[in-house]
Enzyme design. Structure first.
Site, PDB file in Angstrom:
ATOM      1  CB  SER A 241      10.874   4.746  -1.413  1.00 19.82           C
ATOM      2  OG  SER A 241      10.591   3.913  -2.493  1.00 19.82           O
TER       3      SER A 241
ATOM      4  CG  ASP B 118      11.425  -2.744   0.234  1.00 16.72           C
ATOM      5  OD1 ASP B 118      10.636  -2.615  -0.726  1.00 16.72           O
ATOM      6  OD2 ASP B 118      11.735  -1.805   0.982  1.00 16.72           O
TER       7      ASP B 118
ATOM      8  CG  HIS C  60       8.543   0.272   0.165  1.00 15.47           C
ATOM      9  ND1 HIS C  60       9.877   0.106  -0.156  1.00 15.47           N
ATOM     10  CD2 HIS C  60       8.167   1.443  -0.402  1.00 15.47           C
ATOM     11  CE1 HIS C  60      10.273   1.135  -0.877  1.00 15.47           C
ATOM     12  NE2 HIS C  60       9.268   1.967  -1.033  1.00 15.47           N
TER      13      HIS C  60
END
Length: 531
Positions: A240, A472, A500
Site C-alpha cells: 500500500s 482493490d 487490498h
C-alpha cells in the site's frame, strides 16, 4: 475517513488512504542521454520526474552512514531492537537528529544468507515494527525467513520513531464522531472546526518535526538503515503506502535498489484530488463486489437475491441517513453511540479484506434490525486503532502529517468541496460525499506542503515487482498499472480478485512468484496474472 490514507489491512489493524512524495532536485547519476530521455518523458506526461540523488554520500551525512546498530532484546522472543540516528533536516544536517527505531529477526537458515529484507505495511503511519513482530517475522514464508534477516524501521514520526501526537483519547473520540457529510452550513462549520483543532494539536506537539516527515525523507532514512545493516543494496517488501516509500527509494537510489516488491501500488503522478476521486471509485468497486456476495447470503440485511448492487447501496445509504438522525446504542463503556461517521468507517474497514465480509453482514444486521451498533463500532475502532482503554495509536496523526506534507491539499475551501460533490458521488454513490469532505482536512494544516505529484522512473534499478489486485478498494488496480508503466525496470504482477494487496493472502500463484523473486532473484514475467 477524516484523513486521506492508504494502509494494508493486516492481522494487527485496519485503515485507509494515500500520499505522494515531493520532487527532489539533485544531480542525476547515469549518462546524459538517459537524463534527457527521462526529461522528455516527463515533459510528455506533463509531470516532473523524481531525480536520483548523487551516488556519493555528502560529507555532512557520513557519520550517519557509518553508524553501527547496538542490538538489544526487544522483549519479544526472537526479535532484537536498536536505535539509529538520521538528520532531522537533510538540507541542514546540523539542525539536529531524529531517532529511528529498528527491529530485526535474524535469518533462520538453512541456506546462504541474502542480507536484510525490510518490510513496511503502509499507512502512512502504520508501525512497521509491530507488523514485523506480529506477522512478517513469523508469518512470511519459511524460505524467505531462512535466507533474510527480517527487518523493520518505523518511519520518522511513526510509533517508536518520535511519534507525532495531536489529540488525546477523549478528543479523538469526539473527532471520529464528527459528521463528515454535513447537511447544512452549520454542520460544515463544525467539521471545519474539527479539522482545525486536529491540525492545531499536531502543530503544537511537534512544530519542527512536522516539517520533516515527508516520504522523501523517510526513504532517505531507509538508505541510512541499509548502510548500518551492512547491505550493499536494499531488499524490500512494501504494501500500500509502503509501495510509494519503496518506489521513492528506488527513484532516489536506483543503483542501491535490490529486490523490491511493491504490493497494492500507488500512482505517484496524481494530485491529491485525483487520488481521492480514484480511490473513491475503488471503494465503490469493492462495495459492489461485497453487495453481490451479500445478497446471495441468507443473512444479508441489504436485500435478497433479487436486489441489485445499486439497490443495496441505496439501502445502505438510507441506513446511514437514519443513523445520522438517530445514533444507535452500542453498549460502549464510554457511552459512545454509533453515529453516521462511525458506521461508515465500520463498513469501509471491512472492504479491505473479503474475509471480513461475514463479520460486516453480522454487524450490519445487528445495527439495522436489532438496534445494536456494537459490531460496526468495533470495526471502526480497529480502523482508527483505538484500544479498549480509549487510547489511540498515533497512526491517524502520522497519517495526516505525512499526507499533508507530501501533496498540496485537494481543496482550498468548503465551497470547492461542494462544487466537487457531483464528481465524487458519481465515482461512488455510497461513499462519495464522505470521501469528498474528508479530503478537506489538509486545507487547515499548520505546515505548507513541500511535495508535488511526480513520476518515478528509477532508471538503472534492478527489476522491481509491482503487484496490483483488480478489485482493490484502497489502491485501485489502475495505480499498479500506472506505477509499472513509470518504473523503467518494473514487472507487473496481477491478482484477479478482491481485497487490498495480494502477497500472503491465499493465492499460491502470487506467493510463489514473489518468493521465487526474493529468494532466487528471478522476477515474474511482466504481465503475469494470477487468481
Amino acid at each position: 475517513m477524516h484523513t486521506r490514507r492508504i494502509l494494508r489491512r493486516t492481522r494487527t489493524g485496519a485503515t485507509l488512504l494515500a500520499a505522494v512524495a515531493l520532487l527532489v532536485s539533485g544531480c542525476s547519476s547515469g549518462n546524459a542521454t538517459s537524463s534527457a530521455s527521462s526529461a522528455s518523458a516527463a515533459a510528455k506526461e506533463g509531470t516532473a520526474v523524481l531525480a536520483p540523488l548523487p551516488r556519493s554520500t555528502p560529507e555532512a551525512l557520513t557519520p550517519y552512514y557509518e553508524q553501527k546498530p547496538v542490538w538489544r532484546d526487544c522483549g519479544v522472543p526472537g526479535f532484537q531492537c536498536a536505535t539509529l540516528k538520521a538528520p532531522l533536516d537533510y538540507a541542514d544536517p546540523s539542525a539536529g537528529d531524529i531517532r529511528l527505531a529498528v527491529s530485526r529477526k535474524k535469518a533462520e537458515g538453512p541456506g546462504e544468507r541474502l542480507g536484510s529484507l525490510l518490510v513496511n505495511p503502509g499507512g502512512p503511519g502504520a508501525s512497521a515494527i509491530d507488523y514485523l513482530q506480529a506477522y512478517a517475522g513469523i508469518g512470511y514464508p519459511k524460505e524467505v525467513r531462512a535466507r533474510y534477516d527480517m527487518v523493520a524501521v518505523d518511519p520518522r514520526g511513526v510509533a517508536r520513531s518520535e511519534p507525532v501526537e495531536c489529540l488525546d483519547g477523549p478528543e479523538m473520540d469526539a473527532y471520529t464522531q464528527t459528521d463528515f457529510t454535513p447537511d447544512d452550513e452549520k454542520e460544515g462549520d463544525t467539521l471545519v472546526a474539527a479539522y482545525r483543532k486536529f491540525a492545531e494539536g499536531c502543530g503544537a506537539d511537534a512544530p519542527k518535526l512536522l516539517r520533516h516527515v515527508s516520504t522523501i525523507e523517510a526513504a532517505r532514512d531507509m538508505d541510512i538503515v541499509r548502510a548500518a545493516l551492512g547491505d550493499e543494496k536494499l531488499n524490500y517488501v512494501g504494501a500500500s503506502y509502503g509501495t510509494l516509500l519503496g518506489a521513492t527509494y528506488a527513484g532516489l537510489f536506483p543503483d542501491r535498489t535490490g529486490r523490491l516488491v511493491l504490493d497494492g501500488a500507488l500512482d505517484p503522478s496524481l494530485s491529491a484530488r485525483q487520488l481521492n476521486i480514484e480511490q473513491t471509485a475503488g471503494f465503490e468497486t469493492a462495495f459492489t463486489a461485497f453487495a453481490k456476495d451479500c445478497v446471495r447470503q441468507s443473512d444479508c440485511p441489504l436485500g435478497d437475491r433479487n436486489t441489485s448492487p445499486e439497490e443495496a447501496g441505496r439501502n445502505l445509504k438510507e441506513f446511514f441517513a437514519k443513523t445520522d438522525a438517530q445514533p444507535i446504542p452500542t453498549g460502549d463503556a464510554d457511552g459512545r453511540e454509533l453515529t453516521e461517521s462511525l458506521a461508515t468507517i465500520g463498513v469501509i474497514a471491512a472492504m479491505y479484506d473479503e474475509g471480513a465480509w461475514p463479520l460486516l453482514r453480522k454487524a450490519l444486521t445487528a445495527a439495522m434490525k436489532e438496534n445494536d451498533g456494537s459490531g460496526l463500532l468495533a470495526l471502526s475502532d480497529s480502523y482508527y486503532e483505538r484500544d479498549a482503554d480509549g487510547e489511540y495509536a498515533n497512526l491517524m496523526f502520522a497519517n495526516a502529517a505525512v499526507n499533508c506534507l507530501d501533496l498540496p491539499p485537494a481543496f482550498d475551501s468548503p465551497d470547492q468541496v461542494r462544487d466537487a460533490l457531483p464528481d465524487f458521488e458519481k465515482a461512488s454513490p455510497v461513499f462519495g460525499e464522505g470521501f469528498a469532505w474528508s479530503a478537506l482536512n489538509c486545507t487547515y494544516w499548520p505546515v505548507a506542503a513541500t511535495g508535488e505529484p511526480q513520476r518515478i522512473e528509477a532508471e538503472g534499478a534492478a527489476p522491481i515487482v509491482v503487484v496490483g489486485t483488480t478489485r482493490d478498494p484502497a489502491t485501485p488496480y489502475r495505480w499498479a498499472q500506472a506505477l509499472a508503466g513509470q518504473l523503467a525496470s518494473a514487472r507487473l504482477l496481477t491478482y484477479e480478485g478482491d481485497g487490498h494487496t495480494a502477497y500472503g493472502r491465499g493465492s499460491g500463484c502470487i506467493d510463489s512468484a514473489i518468493n521465487t523473486y526474493l529468494v532466487e532473484g528471478t522476477p515474474p514475467p511482466d504481465g503475469k496474472r494470477c487468481s
